[in-house]
Structures are given as C-alpha cells and as structure tokens.
Design a protein around this motif. Structure first.
Motif, short mmCIF file in Angstrom:
data_model
loop_
_atom_site.label_atom_id
_atom_site.label_comp_id
_atom_site.label_asym_id
_atom_site.label_seq_id
_atom_site.Cartn_x
_atom_site.Cartn_y
_atom_site.Cartn_z
N ARG A 115 -3.78 1.64 2.46
CA ARG A 115 -2.86 0.69 3.42
C ARG A 115 -2.23 -0.37 2.28
O ARG A 115 -1.31 -0.78 2.46
N ALA A 116 -3.19 -0.97 1.40
CA ALA A 116 -2.77 -2.03 0.79
C ALA A 116 -1.64 -1.77 -0.09
O ALA A 116 -0.65 -2.55 -0.73
N PHE A 117 -1.70 -0.43 -0.41
CA PHE A 117 -0.58 -0.11 -1.52
C PHE A 117 0.69 0.46 -0.93
O PHE A 117 1.59 1.35 -1.37
N GLY A 118 0.88 0.18 0.21
CA GLY A 118 2.14 0.62 1.13
C GLY A 118 1.94 1.92 2.12
O GLY A 118 3.02 1.94 2.81
N ALA A 119 0.87 2.25 2.35
CA ALA A 119 0.79 3.61 3.15
C ALA A 119 1.06 2.70 4.63
O ALA A 119 0.47 1.69 5.04
N LYS A 120 1.96 3.22 5.56
CA LYS A 120 2.14 2.89 6.89
C LYS A 120 1.00 3.74 7.73
O LYS A 120 0.48 4.46 7.23
N LYS A 121 0.98 3.11 8.90
CA LYS A 121 0.12 3.80 9.85
C LYS A 121 0.19 5.38 9.85
O LYS A 121 -0.81 5.95 10.04
N ASP B 191 4.22 -4.06 11.16
CA ASP B 191 3.25 -3.60 10.42
C ASP B 191 4.12 -2.76 9.34
O ASP B 191 3.58 -2.80 8.13
N ASP B 192 5.02 -1.76 9.65
CA ASP B 192 5.48 -0.85 8.71
C ASP B 192 6.52 -1.69 7.78
O ASP B 192 6.35 -1.53 6.80
N SER C 187 4.24 -3.23 5.34
CA SER C 187 3.87 -2.09 4.25
C SER C 187 4.80 -1.91 3.51
O SER C 187 4.31 -1.50 2.02
N GLU C 188 6.22 -1.83 3.77
CA GLU C 188 7.29 -1.71 2.58
C GLU C 188 7.22 -2.72 1.60
O GLU C 188 7.41 -2.40 0.25
#
Lengths: 406, 224
Positions: free
Chosen positions: A319-325, B79-80, B83-84
């Motif tokens: 998640r920290a490196f950009g994975a979305k849910k 959230d998305d 994340s980006e």
C-alpha cells in the motif's frame, strides 16, 4: 499495458503461494478432496444415465415383457405362473402389429457341474428366437435348433460367466462338452457374446439358455404355465399394451374390477426404475459432495484469514508503494483461485484413479465426460472467489499505517 | 511557480480516539517544504513526528487543516488518488527496511512499478542499474533474509527511487544500523538530494539531522 499489469499481479500471487507452502498445501488438499467427491458423483450419475439408456435400447423400445402374477404378488415376491404358451400364441395371432413373441421360463438356482467344477446359475427356457429378440449374439458355436425345441433335447447355450467359472474363460473349449445341469446331462452348443453389464446383484452374463420344452418338462416338470412372454410390436406401444391386457383378461376369465393376474413391463418402466433409484442417490451424494467442497472452501477462507493477519506488513508495504485497495483484493483472490484450480486438477486426477478402482472392483457404473472437466473448473473457480473474497477485503481494508507498524 | 512549495501544511491537526477519549497528536502544524530541500524532522518518541510523516506520505489523513501537494489541495482525496500520489511522487525508506520477504532484491526494487501506469519494459534494466549504483550488483537475486541490514536498506532505497519520485521520505533510516553503515546510508541519501530529490528525514538522532540543510523540531504535536 493493463494486461501486463495483471500478469505481474498474478506473478506476485504465484510467488506468495510458493512462499507459504504449508498454507497452500492444506488449502489445496481441502479443495482437491471436495472436487474428488463431486467428480465421482457426477461420473456415477453419468454412468447410471448411460446404463439406463443402454438398458432401454437392450430391452427394445418396441418391446413389452409380460410376467405371470399381479403387480402386488410380484412386489410381495409371490411367484405364481398364470401365463401359458397358448396365451403367447393368442397374442401373436390376435394383436395387430405383433411381429414377434417369445416365451421364457426361469430355472432358478440351477446347479452346473463339469468335472470337479461347480457353479450355481439362472437357467432360462425359451425358443430359438430368444437370441434375435434380445439382440444377443452367439460368439462361439451355435444356438439350439427348432428341432431341439420340438424334441425336448438337452442342449444349452451358456453365458460368459459360466465359461469363466467352468471352462477357465476359454469359450472354444466349452463347445461340444457335456455338462450337468441339476444332474441332467446337457450338450453345450454355443456361448453367448459377453454383455458385461449387470443390474445390482444380477450379472447378465451369468445364465444358461435352453429349449423351453426341455426346461418345462425336464427341469421343472411343468406342463402348462410359463414365466413370462416377450412381445414386440409395430406402431403405438401404449395401445398395444391395452390390447394385450384386454386379450389376457378375457382369456384368464378376469371380469370387472378384479386385478390382472399378470404384469406388463416396458423399456420405459425399466428406465424409470433406474432413474428413480438414481434420483435419491443423486440427492444424497450431491449433499455429501457439496458439504465436503464447502468444508474445503471454509478451510481455505480460514487459512487465508490467518495468512492476511500474518502478512499485514507485506500488505502495508504494498500500500505504501502505491497499491490501491483493489490491487490487494486482486492479489489475494488470484492466490485463492490458483490454489482452487490446482486443487481441482489434483482432485480430478484422484477421481480418475478412484474411478478406475471402482470400475475394477465394483459394479457401480462410472463414466467421465468432458462435462466433468468444465463443471469442476467452474466450481473450483467459484469456490476460490467465494472463500477468498472475505480475507481479500479484510486485507484491503487494513490501515496501511497500522499494517506497517505492528 | 518556482516558489510554490512542493508540500504545504496549513494548521494541520490530527487526533486519535482511544475508547471515548480524544487524543490530539498534532496540534496545528504549519509547514512549507520546497523542491530540492533537505529537511530533518526531529522529535522525541511520542512527539507526533511519525504521525506527521504518515500524513506527509499520504498514508494517513489529517483530522482538520489543509494539505497542499504541489499546490493542489489533496485533503479530500480518495484512497485511490492518494495511492497514486504515493506511487508516483513519494519514495519511502523505513527504519525496518520493510522488504517483502519472499521475493528477491530485484523484485523488491521493481515492486512499485506493479502498481504504476508506466510502461514496464525498461523497468528491469532500471532496477538493475539502481542496485548496481548502490553497490548491490552481486546481490540482485538474494532474498532479504540473505542480506545484511545495510544491504537491505540499499535495496529499500533503490525501491524508493524506481518510479522517479520528487520526494524521498525516510523514517529513521539509520535506526536499525550500526554507526559505519548509518553514515554510508546517509551519504547515499544526501547524494540523492544533491541530484535533485527533495529529502525529508524523520529522526531523533542529531548526527542524522546534522546532514540535512534544514531542521524542524517537533514537540508535543507542535513545531517549535
């Protein structure tokens, strides 16, 4: 691009599966056992279906079988002979469209002996048309002749099971030999072609056919009555059955509401009987199989729940490196689906092995079709998705901060 | 445009609930960080510096206040969307390295690219060259457990750089390392800043803070 991205998620899922071998193994086994039972159930249903169709065509869709004794007597296992050879002649002569009628009389528990070999089988007395009527060819030797029937000759045509038990499985060596049937000498004229099917405890190949006259006079001391008549008709079978019923009631002097003293069976009845049997079996087995697969699914869901807890740091990192849910959800789902599919492949393999064993050691019909492959793959994917969904959502909903710093 | 801060926090507050009690961890933070700055955020444990880092790193949301990222208000981002931003603009370096244990060094470095929209073809070459630059050429295919702490942190730095983020956000990057390795890692981070990255380090160590051009002290949820 998008494709490449999904591939790399799949790749991550594969690596995770390999890196948690114990978890993956238990999930795999759970699914495999579930698939094993479902596959065997489908295979036995299909086998039973095939057998029912086989039975239908063996019996002949245009044929009826008339037994002595009423329906009630038959179900009470009371055996009484009410049909006669004259009844048979009357059916042949008076029922329009009847092109064949053969008599049959059973000689139950008939002792066979040859040298020091002994066996107990079912004898059937009939005419020379028996073989053509049932479509049952003679593989070695010949049938008894019309002359044999007229002269009460002790001539027999034996089934393959008898060959196996008495003549060491060599049909050629049986032809021309004299065997004792209930201590009376019989000349073996021919051997029936192998049928290879059985219904419950009744093995079709375990029988000996002899002239009906011989069976009545020599074996049973019966002058008038026979066990059953098989007749075949052109045209609508239902109206023929009515005609036969009418004729036999008249000949037997049955009036008004009195019940028949005979029973008529058709190929349809035989098929129905098998299908009814199958229906209850399917229900029972279906429930059992589904439960085992559901248990497999639960095992997987459970193990993945634990796994998600253990892997919270990994999820936090992703998640920290950009994975979305949805990336997290997809990866966990991929893991579940891969394991389920692998489990179903293993289950299919096990069921083929089990199927071979069942065919070799029991009389349960088993038939594997490509349908099984599609059904199990579909079911496995569904189980994978369903059991993965909750753990996957749980993983995705982890707060990345908390996941990282536990 | 040149003077727009890359990160601007206005009266940022963050509270947590423990049971029914509200605990205010950040009590109104105002902070501007410009491109190519190197900043150490210094504070004792419990001062709120980790919470601040999480919010700056878009891993957590403030309770109130405004967060402008490159001039854009991201306070209400989904959230998305957050994340980006993490994926494209922020490279994290953690105290505990936080490498994924079951994939090798190279795969760990490539991890962020799985979630980015950039083409993946050249990624492997780029990851190899990043690791090579950090002296990890012979360790490409080692799993994290086969690497020393310093080596793991180098892999983690390469991972933070793979998507070319503007900001390197390091949380106690030397906290789990010995003195010699610490200074090596700090050399790497400082050189990244010299090559144009904005460097934000959260620390309680004076030696680390001294390597940054600007120091911000945080105590009891406030900048002092």
């Amino acid at each position: 691009m998008e494709k490449l991205f999904k591939l790399s998620l799949l790749n991550q899922a594969f690596k995770a599966i390999i890196s948690y071998p114990l978890r993956s193994f238990f999930c795999l086994i759970g699914i495999a056992l579930g698939i094993l039972s479902i596959t065997l159930i489908i295979a036995s249903i299909e086998g039973a279906n095939k057998r029912a169709l086989q039975l239908f065509s063996d019996f002949g869709p245009d044929a009826i079988l008339i037994f002595s004794g009423s329906e009630q007597m038959r179900s009470a296992r009371i055996r009484i002979n009410t049909l006669t050879l004259d009844d048979m002649q009357a059916i042949k002569e008076h029922i329009i469209g009847c092109y064949e009628a053969i008599p049959m009389i059973p000689v139950r528990n008939m002792n066979v002996s040859y040298g020091d070999k002994k066996w107990r089988t079912l004898g059937i007395g009939s005419t020379i048309d028996y073989f053509t009527s049932w479509g049952w060819r003679i593989s070695d030797g010949n049938s008894f002749s019309q002359e044999d029937v007229e002269q009460y000759n002790n001539v027999a045509v034996i089934g393959q099971e008898i060959v196996k038990q008495i003549f060491n499985g060599n049909p050629q060596s049986a032809i021309g030999k004299t065997i004792l049937l209930n201590k009376k000498p019989f000349y073996v004229a021919g051997v029936l072609k192998e049928r290879g099917i059985s219904f419950g405890s009744m093995v079709l190949d375990d029988r000996i056919i002899m002239p009906i006259t011989t069976a009545m006079r020599e074996m049973l001391n019966e002058r008038k009555y026979i066990g059953a008549i098989r007749a075949r008709f052109y045209g609508d079978i239902t109206s023929r059955i009515n005609d036969v019923t009418e004729l036999l009631r008249q000949r037997h002097g049955i009036k008004g509401e009195s019940p028949n003293d005979f029973t008529i069976r058709t190929a349809e009845d035989a098929k129905q009987f098998l299908l009814v049997l199958q229906g209850t079996l399917v229900l029972f087995l279906g429930i059992t199989g589904s439960i085992s697969l559901i248990v497999g699914g639960f095992v997987m869901a459970n193990l993945f729940m634990i796994s998600v807890q253990e892997r919270s740091a990994e999820i936090g990192i992703r998640r920290a490196f950009g994975a979305k849910k949805y990336h997290i959800i997809l990866q966990i789902l991929f893991e579940c689906i891969i394991i389920s599919i692998a489990g179903s492949v293993l289950g299919l393999f096990l069921s083929f092995v089990a199927g071979k064993l069942i065919i070799a050691y029991t009389t349960i019909p088993i038939f594997f079709s490509h349908k099984i492959f599609w059904i199990t793959s579909l079911v496995a994917t569904a189980v994978g998705i369903i059991s993965g969904l909750y753990p996957a959502r749980k993983a995705a909903s982890l707060n990345p901060v908390e996941a990282l710093f536990v | 445009m040149e003077n727009t801060p890359i990160i601007e926090l206005k009266n940022l507050k963050k509270s947590f609930f423990i049971g029914n009690r509200e605990i205010e961890v950040l009590k109104g933070i105002d902070l501007k960080i410009y491109k190519n700055e190197s900043i150490a955020i210094i504070g004792q444990s419990g001062s709120g510096k980790t919470t601040l880092m999480n919010i700056i790193g878009c891993m957590d949301k403030a309770t109130s206040g405004t967060y402008l990222f490159k001039g854009k208000d991201i306070t209400t981002f989904s959230d998305d969307e957050l994340s980006e931003i993490r994926n494209e603009s922020i490279g994290f370096v953690f105290q505990q390295f936080h490498l994924i244990p079951y994939i090798n060094a190279l795969e760990n470095v490539m991890l962020p690219t799985i979630y980015s929209k950039k083409p993946l073809d050249s990624v492997k070459q780029k990851a190899i060259s990043l690791l090579t630059d950090l002296g990890m050429k012979d360790r490409l295919y080692n799993k994290p457990t086969q690497l020393s702490g310093g080596q793991q942190q180098r892999v983690a730095i390469a991972r933070a750089l793979i998507n070319d983020p503007e900001i390197i956000l390091a949380d106690e990057p030397t906290g789990a390392l010995d003195t010699k390795t610490s200074s090596e890692i700090m050399d790497i981070l400082v050189s990244l800043n010299e090559k144009g990255k904005t460097l934000i380090i959260i620390t309680h160590e004076v030696e680390v803070a001294e390597r940054c051009k600007k120091n911000i002290r945080i105590s009891d949820g406030k900048i002092i």
